[in-house]
Design a protein around this motif. Sequence first.
Motif, PDB file in Angstrom:
ATOM      1  N   ASN A 176      78.801 -36.102  57.152  1.00 54.38           N
ATOM      2  CA  ASN A 176      78.795 -35.606  58.527  1.00 54.38           C
ATOM      3  C   ASN A 176      79.521 -34.279  58.701  1.00 54.38           C
ATOM      4  O   ASN A 176      79.174 -33.498  59.592  1.00 54.38           O
ATOM      5  N   LEU A 177      80.515 -34.016  57.863  1.00 64.62           N
ATOM      6  CA  LEU A 177      81.268 -32.760  57.978  1.00 64.62           C
ATOM      7  C   LEU A 177      80.899 -31.785  56.865  1.00 64.62           C
ATOM      8  O   LEU A 177      80.377 -30.693  57.119  1.00 64.62           O
ATOM      9  N   GLN A 184      72.296 -36.404  61.441  1.00 65.05           N
ATOM     10  CA  GLN A 184      73.296 -35.711  62.239  1.00 65.05           C
ATOM     11  C   GLN A 184      73.806 -34.474  61.512  1.00 65.05           C
ATOM     12  O   GLN A 184      74.062 -33.432  62.123  1.00 65.05           O
ATOM     13  N   SER A 185      73.944 -34.579  60.191  1.00 63.76           N
ATOM     14  CA  SER A 185      74.411 -33.449  59.399  1.00 63.76           C
ATOM     15  C   SER A 185      73.428 -32.287  59.476  1.00 63.76           C
ATOM     16  O   SER A 185      73.834 -31.119  59.568  1.00 63.76           O
ATOM     17  N   SER A 197      73.879 -30.625  62.787  1.00 65.52           N
ATOM     18  CA  SER A 197      75.115 -29.841  62.795  1.00 65.52           C
ATOM     19  C   SER A 197      74.973 -28.578  61.950  1.00 65.52           C
ATOM     20  O   SER A 197      75.500 -27.516  62.301  1.00 65.52           O
ATOM     21  N   LYS A 202      85.283 -29.167  66.226  1.00 67.35           N
ATOM     22  CA  LYS A 202      84.706 -30.207  67.090  1.00 67.35           C
ATOM     23  C   LYS A 202      83.996 -31.271  66.242  1.00 67.35           C
ATOM     24  O   LYS A 202      84.106 -32.472  66.527  1.00 67.35           O
ATOM     25  N   ILE A 203      83.264 -30.815  65.226  1.00 63.65           N
ATOM     26  CA  ILE A 203      82.604 -31.773  64.338  1.00 63.65           C
ATOM     27  C   ILE A 203      83.639 -32.623  63.623  1.00 63.65           C
ATOM     28  O   ILE A 203      83.475 -33.841  63.471  1.00 63.65           O
TER      29      ILE A 203
END
Length: 257
Positions: free
Chosen positions: A111-112, A184-185, A188, A205-206
Motif C-alpha cells: 500500500n505504501l 489501492q496501490s 495511489s 497521507k498515504i
Amino acid sequence: MTQPQSIQEVLDHLDIIIDDAIANNDRAGIFAFVYRRTTAEIQKEIRAGSFEDADRLERMDVVFANLYLKAYQAYHDQEQVSDAWKFAFSSNKEPLTILQHIMLGMNTHINLDLAIATSSSMKGYEISEIEGDFNHVNDVLFNIVNEMQDRLGKVSPLLFLLDWAGKNTDEKIIDFSMRKARQQSWNSANLLWALESEQAVAIQKIDRLVLKLGAMIKSPRSKLLRYILKVIGWFDEKNVGTIISRLKQDGEAKIKI
C-alpha cells in the motif's frame, strides 16, 4: 550495506535478513521469506519473457525492494522510518499470529512502497505504459499467495477458524487482502505520478492511512475476531526457523527459492 541493483542482489539481501531472523528467532523473517518467495517468482517470470518490458519491470521491482530494505535497516539502526513501517517492525516483537505478521508487512510494502516505487520509476513516462505488467505481477502474486495460504496450516493449525468465523466467506484472506492492496496501490501510484510539489504531502497521507490499516490488522474491531486470533496464536509455531522451513519444504524440489 549497498543497495541492490538487480533482482538477484535483492534476493541475496533478503537471504541475509532471513538468516539473521532465524538465528535470532525474529518474526521479521516471516514476511521477509514470503517477500523473497514472490520476488524469486517475479525473477522467474522475467527470465521467461512474460512481461511486456522486462528491463523496466525489473528496475521498478528493484526500486520497490530497496524501499523495504532501506526501511528495515533504518529501523534496526534506530533511524527514522515511515510510521507504517515503524508500526509493522515494532509489532514483530509481539505475540501476534503468523498470518498477522505476514499481513502487516504486506500492508505497508504494497500500500505504501509499491505506490512510491511505481510512480517514481515511471517519472518522465506515461504511467499507463506499465499497467499491463503491473497487472501481470498481480497474477503471479495470487498464485504464490494461494501456495502460502495452503502451507500456513502446517505452522498455524487453527487458521481454519477464520473461515468458520466468516461463515466460509473469507475467501483466502491473504489473497483477498493482496488484491485490494494492489488495486489501492495502483490508484495511489497514479496520484503520486501526477503530483510534483505536493508529492511529499501525499506520501505522508498515504502513510497515515496505511498505519490505520495496520492497526486494524493487529487489533480488529470485532471482539470475536480478536479472540479467535488470540486462540490461533496460542497454537501457532513459535520458532521462526521452523516456520520458514515448513512454509517452503513442499515446493523446494520444483521451485528454486
